[in-house]
Design a protein around this motif. Structure first.
Motif, PDB file in Angstrom:
ATOM      1  N   ALA A 254       0.823  -1.206   0.000  1.00  0.00           N
ATOM      2  CA  ALA A 254       0.000   0.000   0.000  1.00  0.00           C
ATOM      3  C   ALA A 254       0.860   1.261   0.000  1.00  0.00           C
ATOM      4  O   ALA A 254       0.552   2.238  -0.704  1.00  0.00           O
ATOM      5  N   LYS A 255       1.940   1.262   0.762  1.00  0.00           N
ATOM      6  CA  LYS A 255       2.789   2.449   0.823  1.00  0.00           C
ATOM      7  C   LYS A 255       3.568   2.646  -0.479  1.00  0.00           C
ATOM      8  O   LYS A 255       3.746   3.770  -0.948  1.00  0.00           O
ATOM      9  N   GLU A 256       4.021   1.546  -1.066  1.00  0.00           N
ATOM     10  CA  GLU A 256       4.806   1.658  -2.293  1.00  0.00           C
ATOM     11  C   GLU A 256       3.953   2.133  -3.464  1.00  0.00           C
ATOM     12  O   GLU A 256       4.403   2.956  -4.274  1.00  0.00           O
ATOM     13  N   THR A 257       2.732   1.623  -3.548  1.00  0.00           N
ATOM     14  CA  THR A 257       1.888   1.909  -4.720  1.00  0.00           C
ATOM     15  C   THR A 257       0.894   3.038  -4.495  1.00  0.00           C
ATOM     16  O   THR A 257       0.386   3.619  -5.462  1.00  0.00           O
ATOM     17  N   GLY A 258       0.566   3.312  -3.221  1.00  0.00           N
ATOM     18  CA  GLY A 258      -0.472   4.293  -2.929  1.00  0.00           C
ATOM     19  C   GLY A 258      -1.872   3.765  -3.162  1.00  0.00           C
ATOM     20  O   GLY A 258      -2.848   4.529  -3.129  1.00  0.00           O
ATOM     21  N   LEU A 259      -1.996   2.452  -3.393  1.00  0.00           N
ATOM     22  CA  LEU A 259      -3.286   1.851  -3.688  1.00  0.00           C
ATOM     23  C   LEU A 259      -3.876   1.161  -2.452  1.00  0.00           C
ATOM     24  O   LEU A 259      -3.152   0.813  -1.520  1.00  0.00           O
ATOM     25  N   PRO A 260      -5.190   0.961  -2.431  1.00  0.00           N
ATOM     26  CA  PRO A 260      -5.836   0.397  -1.243  1.00  0.00           C
ATOM     27  C   PRO A 260      -5.784  -1.122  -1.173  1.00  0.00           C
ATOM     28  O   PRO A 260      -5.749  -1.814  -2.195  1.00  0.00           O
ATOM     29  N   VAL A 261      -5.808  -1.621   0.059  1.00  0.00           N
ATOM     30  CA  VAL A 261      -5.920  -3.053   0.362  1.00  0.00           C
ATOM     31  C   VAL A 261      -7.205  -3.259   1.142  1.00  0.00           C
ATOM     32  O   VAL A 261      -7.525  -2.479   2.040  1.00  0.00           O
ATOM     33  N   ASN A 262      -7.921  -4.306   0.807  1.00  0.00           N
ATOM     34  CA  ASN A 262      -9.180  -4.612   1.486  1.00  0.00           C
ATOM     35  C   ASN A 262      -9.141  -6.061   1.955  1.00  0.00           C
ATOM     36  O   ASN A 262      -9.096  -6.976   1.137  1.00  0.00           O
ATOM     37  N   ALA A 280      -6.905  -2.417  15.267  1.00  0.00           N
ATOM     38  CA  ALA A 280      -5.785  -1.625  15.794  1.00  0.00           C
ATOM     39  C   ALA A 280      -4.611  -1.650  14.817  1.00  0.00           C
ATOM     40  O   ALA A 280      -3.959  -0.615  14.573  1.00  0.00           O
ATOM     41  N   LEU A 281      -4.328  -2.819  14.232  1.00  0.00           N
ATOM     42  CA  LEU A 281      -3.262  -2.914  13.230  1.00  0.00           C
ATOM     43  C   LEU A 281      -3.614  -2.092  11.991  1.00  0.00           C
ATOM     44  O   LEU A 281      -2.747  -1.469  11.369  1.00  0.00           O
ATOM     45  N   THR A 282      -4.901  -2.100  11.644  1.00  0.00           N
ATOM     46  CA  THR A 282      -5.350  -1.324  10.484  1.00  0.00           C
ATOM     47  C   THR A 282      -5.158   0.169  10.732  1.00  0.00           C
ATOM     48  O   THR A 282      -4.676   0.899   9.857  1.00  0.00           O
ATOM     49  N   ALA A 283      -5.531   0.627  11.930  1.00  0.00           N
ATOM     50  CA  ALA A 283      -5.369   2.043  12.260  1.00  0.00           C
ATOM     51  C   ALA A 283      -3.887   2.442  12.246  1.00  0.00           C
ATOM     52  O   ALA A 283      -3.528   3.522  11.768  1.00  0.00           O
ATOM     53  N   LYS A 284      -3.037   1.546  12.745  1.00  0.00           N
ATOM     54  CA  LYS A 284      -1.591   1.809  12.750  1.00  0.00           C
ATOM     55  C   LYS A 284      -1.071   1.931  11.320  1.00  0.00           C
ATOM     56  O   LYS A 284      -0.298   2.848  11.001  1.00  0.00           O
ATOM     57  N   ALA A 285      -1.508   1.024  10.459  1.00  0.00           N
ATOM     58  CA  ALA A 285      -1.075   1.075   9.063  1.00  0.00           C
ATOM     59  C   ALA A 285      -1.545   2.363   8.392  1.00  0.00           C
ATOM     60  O   ALA A 285      -0.787   3.013   7.656  1.00  0.00           O
ATOM     61  N   GLU A 288       0.498   5.246   9.259  1.00  0.00           N
ATOM     62  CA  GLU A 288       1.831   5.207   8.649  1.00  0.00           C
ATOM     63  C   GLU A 288       1.775   5.358   7.130  1.00  0.00           C
ATOM     64  O   GLU A 288       2.777   5.179   6.442  1.00  0.00           O
ATOM     65  N   GLY A 289       0.577   5.651   6.601  1.00  0.00           N
ATOM     66  CA  GLY A 289       0.464   5.938   5.180  1.00  0.00           C
ATOM     67  C   GLY A 289       0.060   4.787   4.302  1.00  0.00           C
ATOM     68  O   GLY A 289       0.164   4.880   3.071  1.00  0.00           O
ATOM     69  N   ALA A 290      -0.426   3.680   4.901  1.00  0.00           N
ATOM     70  CA  ALA A 290      -0.875   2.525   4.121  1.00  0.00           C
ATOM     71  C   ALA A 290      -2.399   2.494   4.126  1.00  0.00           C
ATOM     72  O   ALA A 290      -3.018   2.382   5.184  1.00  0.00           O
ATOM     73  N   ASN A 291      -3.006   2.584   2.953  1.00  0.00           N
ATOM     74  CA  ASN A 291      -4.467   2.622   2.852  1.00  0.00           C
ATOM     75  C   ASN A 291      -5.023   1.203   2.911  1.00  0.00           C
ATOM     76  O   ASN A 291      -5.299   0.574   1.880  1.00  0.00           O
ATOM     77  N   ILE A 292      -5.165   0.691   4.119  1.00  0.00           N
ATOM     78  CA  ILE A 292      -5.716  -0.638   4.355  1.00  0.00           C
ATOM     79  C   ILE A 292      -7.066  -0.485   5.036  1.00  0.00           C
ATOM     80  O   ILE A 292      -7.195   0.270   6.001  1.00  0.00           O
ATOM     81  N   LYS A 293      -8.067  -1.191   4.525  1.00  0.00           N
ATOM     82  CA  LYS A 293      -9.390  -1.167   5.142  1.00  0.00           C
ATOM     83  C   LYS A 293      -9.916  -2.581   5.308  1.00  0.00           C
ATOM     84  O   LYS A 293      -9.620  -3.477   4.508  1.00  0.00           O
TER      85      LYS A 293
END
Length: 577
Positions: A254-262, A280-285, A288-293
């Motif tokens: 997610a950080k390298e590409t700027g794209l989302p993970v679901n 909590a891990l999702t909020a941390k990510a 840190e700039g990783a678009n994870i949902k």
């Protein structure tokens, strides 16, 4: 003159703003005006006393086969859905070598419980590559819009053949070729890539599907193809056995590409609080700039057990198996025989594997229809075991009689995930978390035991209007959750909001009369394939691309639906806001 004017409705626009009285004018498939509309429309709908919402956008379906023969994509179309995203959980039908058709059908049948005979008869396989699959879909008329993701299992098998099917480690050359195919798929219009990393998803032979044990190098290598293409969601179902390991590569991608993970998130009965750790891990990510949902469900993932379902509590008993192959009418007649009933309910069930044990867990089974309504949030004291104890009978006798209700169409609900504490309170927390997105309806899948394509209607009826055991949700939030939020997550920025310039996908709803009907087993797939469906009432009209596709629950015959290729830009005026 406008093509369509919807007058005097209570507009819930999808943005999360409070409902407001307004007219909606449509021309050329686009919303022209929201507010005062003195001009006439060629068609007009009087929505006085009714809700007007955007069409629902369902991002987790499995219509990959059905979409090739069914222009309606029921049951989703009965529930106000105007856009579906399919190709989830790493399974699908492209790319596909000619000698792999039967094998891919077998995976879909085993993982998603879609009758293999229906898929074999219904699909014509006028494609091999993923771009060719999209071209095939584009040639077919349909009632709603569809978007597809590139499935890992098909891509891996296409590249690695038996090595891929056996989940052998991919070489750098294998990964490069899988990345090339993924890049080609996304450039042709796929809206993402999906994979499965859960032991629950197995082939007919009991083996986990291709890609389940793929290493981080394979995941990131394929993921980079999305980055190179410039768009796409990375969707996965994972057991999250070691969550930190999964989040490490997800965040790196997610950080390298700027794209989302679901990733899919459901409460486990074995680790009932693990979902909080995951969020909590999702909020941390995210921090840190990783678009994870996390993709969440609005009710438990469970099975609907009936005499015609894939499984039920007596499926393994010898006395039942003796009549199981009879046509249903004959079987039902035998089941009414007191001698047959006694033989079935008194037979000791042999030692069972995991699924067999679940089918004997009467403390976690519930009558689905109670006091004239469907009850997906039952209390522990409403279980089959509790009711049997009150009646002074065995649980087997109680559940048998429940299945015999409604002329043999009684249904028992067996929640498996998302219901560890017999409450939806954790779902409320999930829905309010900023890093979740509504998902997991599985429309088109699990035909013999699940009919969760009714999720969109359930969101309005239960969560907004009917829930009595805890917190309800505001109407404007529920509408936004399944319109703007789901659409924007997949880059479909031209829909999901009622505003000038936006795509005219709309629902007109009699909120007071809105209702999900009881499940019913129908045999309307190709080869007389079976599926469990739920209809709905209360949708006065559904509009796709400015065209009325359903009125009072009946199809108009219009087919304005299109194949969506890649992300869709917002209207210039809205994009600038």
């Amino acid at each position: 003159m406008y093509d369509l004017v919807i007058r005097r409705g209570l507009v819930v626009d999808g943005t999360g703003s409070p409902p407001r009285q307004a007219n909606v004018a449509v021309s050329g498939g686009v919303i022209d005006k929201v507010g005062a509309v003195p001009e006439k429309g060629r068609r007009e709908i009087d929505a006085d006393g009714l809700l007007v919402t955007p069409g629902w956008v369902d991002i987790h379906t499995h219509y990959d086969g059905q979409v090739t023969w069914d222009p309606y994509l029921s049951p989703s179309c009965w529930h106000g859905v105007t856009t579906v995203v399919m190709g989830n959980c790493g399974v699908g039908f492209a790319p596909a070598r000619p000698d792999r058709h039967e094998w891919l059908i077998g995976i879909m049948e085993a993982v998603e419980d879609i009758p293999g005979a229906a898929l074999a008869e219904g699909m014509k396989w006028d494609w091999e590559t993923f771009p060719e699959y999209l071209d095939s879909l584009e040639r077919k008329p349909r009632v709603l819009d569809v978007a597809a993701q590139a499935p890992h299992s098909a891509i891996r098998a296409y590249v690695m053949d038996e090595r891929g099917a056996r989940n052998e480690v991919a070489t750098p050359e294998d990964i490069a070729e899988m990345a090339r195919i993924t890049r080609e798929a996304v450039q042709a219009g796929a809206v993402g890539f999906s994979t499965s990393r859960t032991a629950l998803h197995r082939t007919k032979d009991g083996e986990v599907i291709p890609g389940t044990f793929a290493g981080a190098d394979e995941m990131i290598g394929i993921g980079r193809a999305l980055g190179e293409a410039g768009h796409g969601v990375f969707e996965l179902a994972s057991d999250m056995t070691i969550p930190e390991d999964e989040f490490a590569w997800m965040a790196a991608f997610a950080k390298e590409t700027g794209l989302p993970v679901n990733y899919s998130l459901l409460q486990s009965p074995f680790q009932p609080n693990k979902w909080r750790d995951m969020l909590a891990l999702t909020a941390k990510a995210q921090a840190e700039g990783a678009n994870i949902k996390a993709g969440i469900a609005c009710r438990p993932t469970g099975m609907v057990l009936g005499w015609q379902s894939t499984v039920h509590p007596f499926i393994r008993k010898t006395a039942y198996r003796a009549i199981a192959a009879l046509p249903f009418a004959e079987r039902l007649e035998r089941l009414r025989d007191p001698t047959v009933r006694e033989a079935i309910i008194t037979e000791v069930t042999p030692q069972a594997p995991a699924m067999g044990a679940l089918l004997q867990d009467f403390g976690n089974m519930f009558r689905l229809e109670r006091e004239g309504r469907l009850d997906y949030e039952p209390r522990a004291e409403d279980s089959v075991a509790a009711e049997a104890a009150r009646q002074g009978v065995t649980p087997e006798a109680a559940v048998y009689d429940m299945l015999m209700e409604n002329d043999g169409a009684g249904y028992i609900y067996l929640p498996l995930l998302n219901y560890a504490e017999h409450s939806f309170d954790h779902i409320v927390e999930m829905m309010h978390d900023p890093n979740t997105v509504l998902s997991l309806s599985d429309g088109g899948a699990h035909c013999g035991v699940i009919c969760d394509a009714s999720f969109p209607t359930y969101m309005l009826t239960y969560w907004v209007r009917d829930r009595s055991r805890g917190q309800r949700l505001p109407l404007e939030k529920v509408v936004s959750m399944q319109t703007r939020e789901t659409a924007q997550f997949y880059g479909l920025n031209d829909r999901g909001v009622i505003a000038p310039g936006m795509k005219a996908d709309l629902n007109v709803i009699d909120f007071d009369a809105l209702q999900i009907h009881a499940p019913e087993m129908v045999f309307d797939l190709p080869a007389d394939g079976r599926r469990l469906v739920q209809r709905a009432s209360g949708y006065r009209a559904t509009v796709v691309d400015g065209v009325i596709t359903f009125e009072h629950g009946e199809a108009t015959g219009e087919m304005p639906g299109k194949l969506i290729r890649g992300p869709q830009a917002a209207p210039t005026a809205l994009a600038a806001e």
